[in-house]
Design an enzyme around this catalytic site. Structure first.
Site, PDB file in Angstrom:
ATOM      1  N   SER A  39      19.059   5.063  25.039  1.00 54.17           N
ATOM      2  CA  SER A  39      18.440   6.186  24.321  1.00 54.17           C
ATOM      3  C   SER A  39      18.007   5.699  22.950  1.00 54.17           C
ATOM      4  CB  SER A  39      19.460   7.323  24.144  1.00 54.17           C
ATOM      5  OG  SER A  39      18.964   8.301  23.245  1.00 54.17           O
ATOM      6  N   TYR A  53      27.899   9.841  21.331  1.00 54.69           N
ATOM      7  CA  TYR A  53      26.755   9.584  22.219  1.00 54.69           C
ATOM      8  C   TYR A  53      25.958   8.373  21.732  1.00 54.69           C
ATOM      9  CZ  TYR A  53      22.409  10.548  24.793  1.00 54.69           C
ATOM     10  OH  TYR A  53      21.302  10.457  25.605  1.00 54.69           O
TER      11      TYR A  53
END
Ligand SMILES: NC(=O)c1ccc[n+]([C@@H]2O[C@H](COP(=O)([O-])OP(=O)(O)OC[C@H]3O[C@@H](n4cnc5c(N)ncnc54)[C@H](O)[C@@H]3O)[C@@H](O)[C@H]2O)c1
Length: 256
Positions: A138, A151
């Site tokens: 990501s 995350y």
């Protein structure tokens, strides 16, 4: 044949559909088995739904064994599962405030789960002469943010895990690359951060938001022999949101 973790989600389902459309077979593995079945069922014999808890080593091993016994081997692994529930995201905050059990849970599923997928799949790939692993990273793994420290740290780990696996197994014919999406409009992103899309659009070089199909096309390419000379790379697929000067949005403003 390909194993896709988080295969019932927005991006995983698009990858399953794309690989089957190209003539492949897929295992759609997800903690939400009923959703995995919904993705697999329209794809017929080319798809098998499997229950997976990517936070449990035994479950990951069983997923790989199911793929091998059902389809006779494994060529492609798409490590893609991640905890995207709003309950966890709300608690994934800052270094001082994140509960350590939330941090551990995120790293277990979003990073250790990817290692274990590689650990169990690579021997089967080598037995067939090689394979291709694609990890979903990501943009969040490349920069800091005001929240989501768990995350982002897990995704940063995914990028380096990718380079280690590529280095360690390239000579055995196993390629390993990562895709790093920016904001992709899926049910999960619309549910967890409804206001984000409008803000995010201001920072895009391209005039639209990302779709799961955009990521699926890149995963399919990396899985294929067309990408046979690529390994250890992390490819951003983000509408150009992270490649420009921070003042871009102040000059250009909203798009979609
Ligand atoms: N959508 C975006 O904007 C975006 C941006 C960057 C990266 N990503 C990454 O793309 C991947 C797919 O995300 P998505 O947008 O399709 O979200 P999604 O929530 O639709 O998909 C994630 C899937 O993972 C599954 N999952 C969660 N925990 C699991 C577990 N323990 N075991 C097995 N499966 C589990 C969920 O059930 C879900 O089906 C994730 O790795 C996510 O971090 C998404």
């Amino acid at each position: 044949m390909a194993v896709i973790t988080g295969g019932a989600g927005g991006i995983g389902a698009a990858v399953a559909q794309r690989l089957v459309a190209e003539g492949g077979a897929v295992v759609v593995a997800d903690i939400h088995f009923a959703n995995a079945q919904q993705v697999a069922q329209p794809l017929g014999d080319a798809a098998l739904a499997v229950h997976l808890d990517a936070g449990q080593a035994d479950s990951i091993a069983a997923m790989i064994e199911s793929a091998v016994s059902h389809f006779g081997g494994i060529d492609i692994l798409h490590n893609n599962a991640a905890i995207t529930t709003p309950e966890i995201q709300r608690q994934d905050t800052t270094a001082v405030d994140i509960p350590v059990e939330v941090w551990r849970q995120i790293l277990e599923v979003n990073l250790t789960g990817y290692l274990l997928g590689c650990q169990f799949a690579i021997p089967h790939m080598i037995a067939r002469g090689g394979g291709s692993i694609i990890n979903t990273a990501s943009n969040s793994g490349m920069v800091g943010d005001v929240a989501r420290i768990g995350y982002g740290t897990a995704k940063a780990g995914v990028i380096n895990l990718t380079k280690h696996v590529a280095t360690q197994y390239g000579r055995s014919g196993v390629r390993c690359n990562a895709v790093a999406p920016g904001l992709i409009l899926t049910e999960a992103t619309q549910r967890s951060v409804p206001e984000l899309a409008k803000n995010y659009a201001r920072h895009l070089a391209l005039p639209r938001l990302g779709r799961a199909e955009d990521v699926a096309a890149l995963v399919a390419y990396l899985a294929s022999e067309e990408a046979g000379y690529m390994t250890g790379q992390c490819i951003s697929i983000d509408g150009g949101s992270l490649m420009h000067q921070p003042h871009f949005a102040d000059f250009v403003g909203e798009t979609t």
